[in-house]
Write a protein that holds these residues in place. Structure first.
Motif, short mmCIF file in Angstrom:
data_model
loop_
_atom_site.label_atom_id
_atom_site.label_comp_id
_atom_site.label_asym_id
_atom_site.label_seq_id
_atom_site.Cartn_x
_atom_site.Cartn_y
_atom_site.Cartn_z
N LEU A 64 0.86 -1.18 0.00
CA LEU A 64 0.00 0.00 0.00
C LEU A 64 0.90 1.23 0.00
N GLU A 65 0.59 2.17 -0.87
CA GLU A 65 1.37 3.41 -0.92
C GLU A 65 0.39 4.58 -0.88
N TYR A 66 0.53 5.44 0.11
CA TYR A 66 -0.35 6.60 0.27
C TYR A 66 -0.12 7.59 -0.85
N ARG A 67 -1.20 8.14 -1.39
CA ARG A 67 -1.14 9.15 -2.46
C ARG A 67 -1.77 10.45 -1.96
N PRO A 68 -1.01 11.27 -1.21
CA PRO A 68 -1.60 12.48 -0.62
C PRO A 68 -2.15 13.47 -1.64
N GLU A 69 -1.49 13.61 -2.80
CA GLU A 69 -1.98 14.57 -3.80
C GLU A 69 -3.34 14.14 -4.34
N GLU A 70 -3.48 12.85 -4.66
CA GLU A 70 -4.76 12.35 -5.17
C GLU A 70 -5.84 12.45 -4.10
N THR A 71 -5.46 12.21 -2.85
CA THR A 71 -6.41 12.32 -1.76
C THR A 71 -6.96 13.75 -1.70
N GLU A 72 -6.07 14.73 -1.76
CA GLU A 72 -6.49 16.14 -1.70
C GLU A 72 -7.35 16.51 -2.90
N GLU A 73 -6.97 16.05 -4.10
CA GLU A 73 -7.75 16.34 -5.31
C GLU A 73 -9.18 15.81 -5.17
N ARG A 74 -9.31 14.59 -4.67
CA ARG A 74 -10.65 14.00 -4.50
C ARG A 74 -11.47 14.77 -3.48
N ARG A 75 -10.83 15.18 -2.38
CA ARG A 75 -11.55 15.95 -1.35
C ARG A 75 -12.04 17.27 -1.93
N GLU A 76 -11.17 17.97 -2.69
CA GLU A 76 -11.56 19.25 -3.28
C GLU A 76 -12.69 19.05 -4.28
N SER A 77 -12.60 18.02 -5.10
CA SER A 77 -13.63 17.74 -6.09
C SER A 77 -14.96 17.44 -5.41
N ALA A 78 -14.94 16.65 -4.35
CA ALA A 78 -16.17 16.32 -3.62
C ALA A 78 -16.75 17.58 -2.99
N GLN A 79 -15.90 18.45 -2.45
CA GLN A 79 -16.39 19.69 -1.83
C GLN A 79 -17.02 20.60 -2.88
N GLU A 80 -16.40 20.67 -4.06
CA GLU A 80 -16.97 21.49 -5.14
C GLU A 80 -18.35 20.98 -5.54
N ARG A 81 -18.51 19.65 -5.63
CA ARG A 81 -19.82 19.08 -5.96
C ARG A 81 -20.85 19.42 -4.90
N LEU A 82 -20.45 19.31 -3.64
CA LEU A 82 -21.37 19.66 -2.55
C LEU A 82 -21.74 21.14 -2.60
N ASP A 83 -20.77 22.00 -2.86
CA ASP A 83 -21.04 23.43 -2.95
C ASP A 83 -22.01 23.73 -4.09
N GLY A 86 -25.46 22.52 -3.08
CA GLY A 86 -26.02 23.42 -2.08
C GLY A 86 -26.53 24.71 -2.69
N SER A 87 -25.81 25.26 -3.66
CA SER A 87 -26.26 26.51 -4.27
C SER A 87 -27.50 26.27 -5.12
N ARG A 88 -27.59 25.11 -5.78
CA ARG A 88 -28.80 24.80 -6.56
C ARG A 88 -30.00 24.62 -5.66
N LEU A 89 -29.79 23.97 -4.52
CA LEU A 89 -30.90 23.76 -3.59
C LEU A 89 -31.38 25.08 -3.01
N SER A 90 -30.46 25.99 -2.69
CA SER A 90 -30.88 27.27 -2.11
C SER A 90 -31.58 28.11 -3.16
#
Length: 95
Positions: A64-83, A86-90
């Motif tokens: 197993l090899e940790y991929r911190p850059e990919e982890t951060e990219e996925r978190r940012e992408s997921a946050q953008e989708r949530l944002d 949220g704006s469409r719902l409001s």
């Protein structure tokens, strides 16, 4: 059963601080789920959503090899989708 090779794995959850549940992806889709003792996971990757390179040999996880850059990219992408959601719902609630 996964064929030998290196895949993308994502920590789905850690159960009772003992077992890591890892979703194994191929071609952008979840193909398998594996559990491992949490001690086998790199220490800095022991949290939900961490992305790993998972090497499978003889049907077993060998490395197993940790991929911190990919982890951060996925978190940012997921946050953008949530944002966006949220704006469409409001916008709809204002109508």
């Amino acid at each position: 059963m996964m064929i030998d090779g290196t895949y993308t794995g994502v920590i789905d959850r850690i159960v009772d601080d003992e077992t890591a549940v890892i979703l194994i992806e191929a071609d952008g889709e979840v193909r398998d789920q594996r559990t491992l003792p949490v001690e086998r996971v790199p220490e800095d990757a022991r949290k939900e959503g961490s992305v790993l390179a998972v090497t499978i040999e003889g049907g077993e996880i060998e490395r197993l090899e940790y991929r911190p850059e990919e982890t951060e990219e996925r978190r940012e992408s997921a946050q953008e989708r949530l944002d966006r959601l949220g704006s469409r719902l409001s916008e709809k609630s204002e109508e």
